[in-house]
Design a protein around this motif. Structure first.
Motif: not given
Length: 172
Positions: A1-9, A140-155
């Protein structure tokens, strides 16, 4: 499965294929992340958005990234929080799903999301984070070739909320 990542940025500075804009229905810029994206992208984004004729809540439209490092911007209009009885959860989930569909259609390999509707639109942050994680994981489970996802937090506080949602969902 494509990765899901949290970023502070700062989402406007990320070198990804797609950034998602938590837009207002006019698509002509506003406050928060919407205003920041429009300022960073420059006047070409405003011009391109004018030609799109707006966007309805829960839907998504694509523009170029203009002066942003991102190649494209997917504009999505999140719901205004009205207490939870007006379909807000489904509309917010639709924002994430439709944005991912657009990114996949573009052939994007990476996509970065802000916390849609949690600013001026008043959606409770914890509830919005759970919806975001649940919706992205299902896609992502339905679409294994989906883009890598970043959930972005400003604070830092927003980052903690998103990280907790990912951990609770078993992704952390």
């Amino acid at each position: 499965m494509t990765k899901l990542t949290v970023l502070r940025a700062d989402i406007t500075a990320l070198d990804v294929d797609v950034i998602v804009n938590a837009a207002n229905p006019s698509l002509l810029g506003g406050g928060g992340v919407d205003g920041a994206i429009h300022r960073a992208a420059g006047p070409g984004l405003d011009e391109e958005c004018r030609a799109l004729g707006g966007c309805r809540t829960g839907e998504a439209k694509v523009t170029g990234g203009h002066r942003l490092p991102a190649r494209w911007v997917v504009h999505t209009v999140g719901p205004v929080w009205r207490g939870g009885g007006g379909g807000e959860d489904d509309l917010l989930a639709s924002c994430y799903r439709r944005s991912l569909e657009e990114a996949k259609r573009l052939g994007a390999r990476t996509i970065a999301f802000p916390a849609i509707s949690t600013g001026a639109y008043g959606f409770p942050a914890e509830r919005a984070a759970a919806i975001a994680v649940r919706t992205v994981r299902a896609y992502l489970e339905e679409h294994p070739a989906a883009p890598e996802v970043f959930l972005v937090a400003y604070s830092p506080a927003a980052g903690q909320v998103l990280s907790a949602a990912v951990e609770e969902a078993g992704e952390g």
